[in-house]
Write a protein that holds these residues in place. Structure first.
Motif: not given
Length: 272
Positions: A8-9, A16-17, A19-21, A23-24, A204
């Motif tokens: 997915y990433l 964006y990837a 940012l998601l990582a 954010t985790f 992030p």
């Protein structure tokens, strides 16, 4: 599960990837800060072991995820090949050194305020100390995502995900290390939690900036990877390890460091 996340990433933009990582990793910090709703204080032995674990993860990540790829992707031979990593590593250490001298902050033991003189409260200074930790961590994740998107074989999405997992693991005790002391100082549980989790909000931001910078300026990737490694190693040696050794639990803190290093090494080699 791991392959699904990587796939997915890989299908989205590196920014964006990242940012998601990151954010985790912020979320795990928030989980650590959430301990304040259940405990007003943490046993010093447990805290020392957790700080040692944090140091071990950061050192292992600095080599396996950052320095080794930086050296491998550099062109040339012998001294020419290693110079980008050496210069980037030095630059990262100097960057945190300058921040350490300028940015007012207070270590977890509350014994010494560092940086320029300020009327700020101890609570703010403590949060700033952990925030300073998190800048290179977010940057490292973002740089790896940016490098993978740029097609550099030494930088992979899987490696970036593993780094995010490792940093998330060591962010848990960092969240505890901020929120619980604040609660012990008399702050409410809610405010202690809010300040504790806010220390990782910089991740992030740094992650997205790192991904964008490397995507635009691909040649800086080995320097950027080594920069993040140098910054993290400076934090470990200047702050994390010394604090883990001040409670009289030197052996246990050292074993925590060894455990953190092994876990991060295994994750990086086995999954990366």
């Amino acid at each position: 599960m791991f392959d699904t996340i990587v796939d997915y990433l890989s299908s989205i933009s590196p920014a964006y990837a990242a940012l998601l990582a990151t954010t985790f990793t912020w979320f795990v910090t928030a989980v650590g800060a959430g301990f304040v709703f259940f405990f007003k204080k943490i046993n010093r032995t447990v805290m020392d072991v957790m700080m040692g674990f944090t140091g071990g993860v950061m050192v292992a990540a600095s080599f396996w995820s950052l320095l080794a790829p930086a050296i491998n992707m550099s062109e040339g031979e012998n001294f020419v090949k290693v110079m980008p990593a050496a210069l980037g590593f030095l630059g990262g250490a100097v960057f945190i050194f300058i921040l350490d001298k300028i940015l007012p902050h207070l270590h977890v033991n509350f014994k010494k305020v560092e940086g320029i003189k300020t009327p700020w409260q101890k609570t703010t200074l403590l949060v700033l100390a952990i925030t300073m930790h998190n800048i290179p961590e977010g940057l490292a994740i973002g740089v790896l995502f940016g490098g993978a998107a740029a097609g550099m074989p030494e930088a992979s999405i899987a490696g970036a995900v593993i780094l995010a997992i490792g940093i998330g693991l060591q962010n848990l005790p960092e969240g505890v290390a901020v929120a619980v002391p604040l609660r012990r100082m008399g702050m409410s549980r809610r405010k202690s939690f809010m300040l504790g989790q806010s220390s990782a909000l910089v991740e992030p931001i740094a992650g997205v900036l790192g991904a964008v910078a490397v995507t635009i300026f691909t040649p800086i990737l080995p320097y950027a990877l080594a920069f993040a490694a140098g910054a993290m190693i400076f934090v470990v040696i200047e702050e994390v390890v010394p604090e883990s050794q001040q409670g009289g639990n030197t052996d246990l803190a050292t074993m925590g460091f060894i455990g953190g290093f092994i876990i991060m090494m295994v994750l990086d080699v086995a999954l990366g």
